[in-house]
Each structure stands twice: as structure tokens, then as C-alpha cells.
Design an enzyme around this catalytic site. Structure first.
Site, PDB file in Angstrom:
ATOM      1  N   ALA A   2       0.807  -1.233   0.000  1.00  0.00           N
ATOM      2  CA  ALA A   2       0.000   0.000   0.000  1.00  0.00           C
ATOM      3  C   ALA A   2       0.836   1.278   0.000  1.00  0.00           C
ATOM      4  CB  ALA A   2      -0.942  -0.014   1.204  1.00  0.00           C
ATOM      5  N   THR A  17       2.300  -7.338 -10.424  1.00  0.00           N
ATOM      6  CA  THR A  17       3.728  -7.586 -10.170  1.00  0.00           C
ATOM      7  C   THR A  17       4.398  -8.201 -11.401  1.00  0.00           C
ATOM      8  OG1 THR A  17       3.122  -8.049  -7.882  1.00  0.00           O
ATOM      9  CG2 THR A  17       5.314  -8.776  -8.583  1.00  0.00           C
ATOM     10  N   ASN A  39       1.143  -5.378 -17.726  1.00  0.00           N
ATOM     11  CA  ASN A  39       0.718  -3.983 -17.894  1.00  0.00           C
ATOM     12  C   ASN A  39      -0.802  -3.964 -17.949  1.00  0.00           C
ATOM     13  OD1 ASN A  39       0.107  -1.350 -19.087  1.00  0.00           O
ATOM     14  ND2 ASN A  39       2.325  -1.223 -19.385  1.00  0.00           N
ATOM     15  N   HIS A  81      12.342   2.792 -18.254  1.00  0.00           N
ATOM     16  CA  HIS A  81      11.656   2.997 -16.968  1.00  0.00           C
ATOM     17  C   HIS A  81      12.531   3.807 -16.022  1.00  0.00           C
ATOM     18  CE1 HIS A  81       9.138  -0.387 -18.338  1.00  0.00           C
ATOM     19  NE2 HIS A  81       8.221   0.128 -17.534  1.00  0.00           N
ATOM     20  N   HIS A  82      11.890   4.271 -14.957  1.00  0.00           N
ATOM     21  CA  HIS A  82      12.523   5.000 -13.853  1.00  0.00           C
ATOM     22  C   HIS A  82      13.688   4.215 -13.227  1.00  0.00           C
ATOM     23  CE1 HIS A  82      10.274   2.298 -11.091  1.00  0.00           C
ATOM     24  NE2 HIS A  82       9.366   2.333 -12.066  1.00  0.00           N
ATOM     25  N   LYS A 130      13.311   0.776 -10.902  1.00  0.00           N
ATOM     26  CA  LYS A 130      12.772  -0.523 -11.358  1.00  0.00           C
ATOM     27  C   LYS A 130      13.804  -1.631 -11.189  1.00  0.00           C
ATOM     28  CE  LYS A 130      10.114  -2.739 -15.003  1.00  0.00           C
ATOM     29  NZ  LYS A 130       9.195  -3.316 -13.994  1.00  0.00           N
ATOM     30  N   THR A 185       5.961  -5.626 -19.441  1.00  0.00           N
ATOM     31  CA  THR A 185       5.313  -5.190 -20.688  1.00  0.00           C
ATOM     32  C   THR A 185       6.137  -5.613 -21.903  1.00  0.00           C
ATOM     33  OG1 THR A 185       4.626  -3.247 -19.471  1.00  0.00           O
ATOM     34  CG2 THR A 185       4.323  -3.182 -21.859  1.00  0.00           C
TER      35      THR A 185
HETATM   36  N1  LIG Z   1       1.180  -4.543 -14.381  1.00  0.00           N
HETATM   37  C1  LIG Z   1       1.250  -3.206 -14.383  1.00  0.00           C
HETATM   38  O1  LIG Z   1       0.429  -2.505 -15.020  1.00  0.00           O
HETATM   39  C2  LIG Z   1       2.301  -2.542 -13.569  1.00  0.00           C
HETATM   40  C3  LIG Z   1       3.161  -3.313 -12.852  1.00  0.00           C
HETATM   41  N2  LIG Z   1       4.070  -2.742 -12.019  1.00  0.00           N
HETATM   42  C4  LIG Z   1       4.844  -3.669 -11.193  1.00  0.00           C
HETATM   43  O2  LIG Z   1       4.388  -3.547  -9.850  1.00  0.00           O
HETATM   44  C5  LIG Z   1       5.448  -3.865  -8.952  1.00  0.00           C
HETATM   45  C6  LIG Z   1       5.600  -2.750  -7.912  1.00  0.00           C
HETATM   46  O3  LIG Z   1       6.016  -1.571  -8.545  1.00  0.00           O
HETATM   47  P1  LIG Z   1       6.177  -0.204  -7.715  1.00  0.00           P
HETATM   48  O4  LIG Z   1       4.899   0.164  -7.070  1.00  0.00           O
HETATM   49  O5  LIG Z   1       6.834   0.743  -8.640  1.00  0.00           O
HETATM   50  O6  LIG Z   1       7.238  -0.673  -6.598  1.00  0.00           O
HETATM   51  P2  LIG Z   1       7.433  -0.108  -5.119  1.00  0.00           P
HETATM   52  O7  LIG Z   1       8.737  -0.655  -4.675  1.00  0.00           O
HETATM   53  O8  LIG Z   1       7.196   1.357  -5.105  1.00  0.00           O
HETATM   54  O9  LIG Z   1       6.253  -0.785  -4.296  1.00  0.00           O
HETATM   55  C7  LIG Z   1       6.217  -2.130  -3.937  1.00  0.00           C
HETATM   56  C8  LIG Z   1       5.608  -2.220  -2.564  1.00  0.00           C
HETATM   57  O10 LIG Z   1       5.378  -3.576  -2.220  1.00  0.00           O
HETATM   58  C9  LIG Z   1       5.876  -3.769  -0.920  1.00  0.00           C
HETATM   59  N3  LIG Z   1       6.180  -5.152  -0.606  1.00  0.00           N
HETATM   60  C10 LIG Z   1       7.243  -5.883  -1.001  1.00  0.00           C
HETATM   61  N4  LIG Z   1       7.173  -7.101  -0.451  1.00  0.00           N
HETATM   62  C11 LIG Z   1       6.045  -7.123   0.320  1.00  0.00           C
HETATM   63  C12 LIG Z   1       5.434  -8.086   1.172  1.00  0.00           C
HETATM   64  N5  LIG Z   1       5.973  -9.288   1.358  1.00  0.00           N
HETATM   65  N6  LIG Z   1       4.280  -7.763   1.810  1.00  0.00           N
HETATM   66  C13 LIG Z   1       3.724  -6.557   1.636  1.00  0.00           C
HETATM   67  N7  LIG Z   1       4.261  -5.590   0.865  1.00  0.00           N
HETATM   68  C14 LIG Z   1       5.406  -5.884   0.212  1.00  0.00           C
HETATM   69  C15 LIG Z   1       7.108  -2.879  -0.859  1.00  0.00           C
HETATM   70  O11 LIG Z   1       7.542  -2.707   0.470  1.00  0.00           O
HETATM   71  P3  LIG Z   1       9.127  -2.413   0.755  1.00  0.00           P
HETATM   72  O12 LIG Z   1       9.304  -0.996   0.396  1.00  0.00           O
HETATM   73  O13 LIG Z   1       9.269  -2.725   2.197  1.00  0.00           O
HETATM   74  O14 LIG Z   1       9.891  -3.369  -0.124  1.00  0.00           O
HETATM   75  C16 LIG Z   1       6.539  -1.615  -1.490  1.00  0.00           C
HETATM   76  O15 LIG Z   1       5.787  -0.855  -0.591  1.00  0.00           O
HETATM   77  C17 LIG Z   1       6.677  -4.105  -9.827  1.00  0.00           C
HETATM   78  O16 LIG Z   1       6.815  -5.491 -10.051  1.00  0.00           O
HETATM   79  C18 LIG Z   1       6.327  -3.393 -11.127  1.00  0.00           C
HETATM   80  O17 LIG Z   1       6.994  -3.894 -12.241  1.00  0.00           O
HETATM   81  C19 LIG Z   1       4.190  -1.401 -11.887  1.00  0.00           C
HETATM   82  C20 LIG Z   1       3.373  -0.574 -12.610  1.00  0.00           C
HETATM   83  C21 LIG Z   1       2.363  -1.085 -13.513  1.00  0.00           C
HETATM   84  O1  LIG Z   2       7.959  -1.045 -12.669  1.00  0.00           O
HETATM   85  C1  LIG Z   2       7.230  -0.237 -13.291  1.00  0.00           C
HETATM   86  O2  LIG Z   2       7.199   0.965 -13.005  1.00  0.00           O
HETATM   87  C2  LIG Z   2       6.376  -0.741 -14.380  1.00  0.00           C
HETATM   88  N1  LIG Z   2       6.298  -2.021 -14.522  1.00  0.00           N
HETATM   89  C3  LIG Z   2       5.507  -2.720 -15.489  1.00  0.00           C
HETATM   90  C4  LIG Z   2       6.427  -3.494 -16.405  1.00  0.00           C
HETATM   91  O3  LIG Z   2       7.355  -4.159 -15.898  1.00  0.00           O
HETATM   92  O4  LIG Z   2       6.208  -3.478 -17.616  1.00  0.00           O
HETATM   93  C5  LIG Z   2       4.502  -1.835 -16.177  1.00  0.00           C
HETATM   94  C6  LIG Z   2       4.923  -0.424 -16.393  1.00  0.00           C
HETATM   95  O5  LIG Z   2       5.693  -0.355 -17.546  1.00  0.00           O
HETATM   96  C7  LIG Z   2       5.591   0.206 -15.195  1.00  0.00           C
END
Ligand SMILES: NC(=O)C1=CN([C@@H]2O[C@H](COP(=O)(O)OP(=O)(O)OC[C@H]3O[C@@H](n4cnc5c(N)ncnc54)[C@H](OP(=O)(O)O)[C@@H]3O)[C@@H](O)[C@H]2O)C=CC1
Ligand SMILES: O=C(O)C1=N[C@H](C(=O)O)C[C@H](O)C1
Length: 271
Positions: free
Chosen positions: A11, A101, A126, A157-158, A161, A168
Site C-alpha cells: 500500500a 507484479t 501492464n 523505466h525509472h 525498477k 510489458t
Molecule cells: N502490471 C502493471 O500494469 C504494472 C506493474 N508494475 C509492477 O508492480 C510492482 C511494484 O512496482 P512499484 O509500485 O513501482 O514498486 P514499489 O517498490 O514502489 O512498491 C512495492 C511495494 O510492495 C511492498 N512489498 C514488497 N514485499 C512485500 C510483502 N511481502 N508484503 C507486503 N508488501 C510488500 C514494498 O515494500 P518495501 O518498500 O518494504 O519493499 C513496497 O511498498 C513491480 O513489479 C512493477 O513492475 C508497476 C506498474 C504497472
Molecule cells: O515497474 C514499473 O514501473 C512498471 N512495470 C511494469 C512493467 O514491468 O512493464 C509496467 C509499467 O511499464 C511500469
């Protein structure tokens, strides 16, 4: 009608906050749980305040099973090791588990398939409408062209990552491979460095750039002698992924156990 109760894992993360905002902005949906791992500094905080949408009276907790037992769906954009555990809990609770994820290994994939015997899993690298449409287009273009057209997938990406190529990019590569009638694992070239030799005919190449705050940019490039087709998508804000995830949670209600994709949710499977 009762509101759809949705929980968010991770969250406090970049996507976690975007998801809380998207749920709050969607009629008929409420944030009913917010999860972070044990010891996380966000535990006990209000999920709405964390996401900047005002107080929701939902405290961030590490007690995932208790939360899953009390909601209709969970939106999970965390990390592969966390997501496979959450999928087991979603299976126990028999709820909809929307998984954004990326970066899974084949062992993770097998665990997710096992969880899908009892939970309704909706997974996509994505969740945006634009990228899912681009995936369908990539498959069709690859189908129309022969291997005189080299296929390369480029993403940026940023700097935070942690996985590459992006989920995607792999979706686009898989779509191109499907269009060609081959398996991506047989033709993927995922890292070039040094004396690589000439490009192998039929390969699908990947290149991953990282830097700054780029939300996500992807291109599927079809390159032939003296011409190129470039299909691209640019994500300007994480809300596009979050909106897709909420839509998937709504779509999954009453579907029963199984493994689904955003193409199913968006009605693009036959496009
Ligand atoms: N499918 C889609 O459309 C998209 C997919 N993504 C994917 O989403 C994922 C997250 O991206 P993003 O939000 O940028 O990453 P962040 O690192 O900002 O957020 C991930 C969060 O998950 C938490 N987390 C990790 N392990 C656990 C656990 N065991 N229990 C509870 N919480 C946990 C992390 O905590 P902590 O900080 O403690 O590690 C952190 O708060 C990536 O795999 C990314 O590629 C992202 C954007 C779009
Ligand atoms: O980690 C990200 O930020 C993103 N992850 C997804 C990916 O691995 O393709 C989706 C999006 O591009 C952002």
C-alpha cells in the site's frame, strides 16, 4: 447494491498509492484493506492519508489473511516472492487476486497456476488499455510480416525498477512470437554485450533503459531493408495501470477460479 471491497498490498509503494487513489475515485468500490510487510514504517498509518486522498479509516496492517477473508478482491503490485504468498492466501479466501507484479520465474508461475485452482487470478505485466491494445496490434503485425523483418522490443523505466526486461516488454515479445507462430523462449535475445556476432534471423531482441522518473515507455520495432515500423506506447501517469486493475477486480466478480489476463477483461482476446 453493496460496494465492492478491495484491499491493496504494498500500500505504501508507488503503485500502492495510485491504486488507493483509483479505488477511491471509482463509484461502487471502497478500500477495505491495506497491507505492507512486517516491520514496515507505514504499518498503523491510515491508507488514505498515505495516498494523499484524505482519511479512509483503513489502517495499514501486515495481517494479510485477516484482510483477505474480509474483502472481495485484492490488488497486488509488490514483488514476485510476496505475490506468490498472497496468491496462496487469495486461494484460501477464494477471492479475486489482481496481479500487476512483474519479474516472475517459472517456479513462481507454477505456484500462481496452482493458486488459480481456487482464486480468480487476473494477471498482466501492464494493466493499461493502451498497452493491451498495442500487444494485440503487435501480434497482428508480426503475423503479417516474415522474418526479413527483425523484431526488437525497447523499453525505458525509472531508476528504481528492479526487473528487466519489463513485464510489458515480455508481453510484447510474446505477442510478436505468437504472431510468428514460435515460442518466445526459443527466439528471445535478452542481452547483447561485446562480440555478439551478427543478429540471428528470427530472433526477437530486447533492450532495457533505466533512468530518472520515467513511468514506462515501450516500442515494438519491425526493421527491414530500408524501412521500419515502430509501434509505441508512452505511460504518462501510474493512474492508467491503477484504473485497469480496479476494472479487473470488478470484472472478476462471479467469474470463479481460473487464470485470466487483461485481454480477457478488456474484451481484446480475439482482436
Ligand atoms: N502490471 C502493471 O500494469 C504494472 C506493474 N508494475 C509492477 O508492480 C510492482 C511494484 O512496482 P512499484 O509500485 O513501482 O514498486 P514499489 O517498490 O514502489 O512498491 C512495492 C511495494 O510492495 C511492498 N512489498 C514488497 N514485499 C512485500 C510483502 N511481502 N508484503 C507486503 N508488501 C510488500 C514494498 O515494500 P518495501 O518498500 O518494504 O519493499 C513496497 O511498498 C513491480 O513489479 C512493477 O513492475 C508497476 C506498474 C504497472
Ligand atoms: O515497474 C514499473 O514501473 C512498471 N512495470 C511494469 C512493467 O514491468 O512493464 C509496467 C509499467 O511499464 C511500469
Amino acid at each position: 447494491m453493496e460496494a465492492l471491497r478491495i484491499a491493496v498490498t504494498g500500500a505504501a509503494g508507488r503503485m500502492g498509492q495510485a491504486l488507493i487513489e483509483a479505488i477511491t475515485a471509482t463509484d461502487g468500490c471502497v478500500v477495505a484493506g491495506a497491507i505492507e510487510r512486517a516491520g514496515h514504517e507505514a504499518l498503523g498509518k491510515d491508507a488514505g492519508e498515505l495516498a494523499g486522498v484524505g482519511r479512509l479509516d483503513v489502517q495499514v496492517t501486515d495481517q494479510a489473511l485477516d484482510v483477505f477473508a474480509a474483502v472481495d478482491a485484492v490488488l497486488d503490485f509488490t514483488a514476485p516472492a510476496a505475490t506468490v504468498e498472497f496468491a496462496d492466501l487469495a486461494a484460501q479466501a477464494r477471492i479475486v487476486h489482481v496481479i500487476g507484479t512483474t519479474g516472475f520465474t517459472s517456479d513462481h508461475e507454477a505456484r500462481l497456476e496452482a493458486a488459480a485452482r481456487h482464486a480468480t487470478l487476473v494477471r498482466a505485466g501492464n494493466m493499461s488499455l493502451g498497452v493491451n491494445l498495442l500487444t494485440a496490434l503487435t501480434r497482428r503485425v508480426a503475423q503479417a510480416l516474415d522474418a526479413d523483418w527483425d523484431i526488437e522490443i525497447v523499453e525505458m523505466h525509472h531508476r528504481h525498477k528492479v526487473d528487466a526486461p519489463s513485464g510489458t516488454a515480455l508481453m510484447l515479445g510474446d505477442a510478436a512470437a505468437q504472431g510468428r507462430g514460435v515460442l518466445l523462449d526459443d527466439v528471445a535475445d535478452r542481452g547483447r554485450d561485446g562480440q555478439t556476432g551478427a543478429r540471428k534471423r528470427g530472433d526477437i531482441g530486447f533492450a532495457a533503459l533505466r533512468g530518472g522518473s520515467v513511468v514506462g515507455e515501450h516500442s515494438a520495432i519491425f526493421a527491414a531493408e530500408k524501412e521500419r515500423i515502430v509501434l509505441s506506447h508512452i505511460a504518462e501517469d501510474r493512474s492508467i495501470f491503477a484504473r485497469g486493475a480496479v476494472k479487473a477486480a470488478q470484472w472478476g466478480q462471479g467469474k470463479g477460479p481460473g487464470s485470466f489476463s487483461m485481454l480477457d477483461v478488456l474484451g481484446l482476446s480475439d482482436f
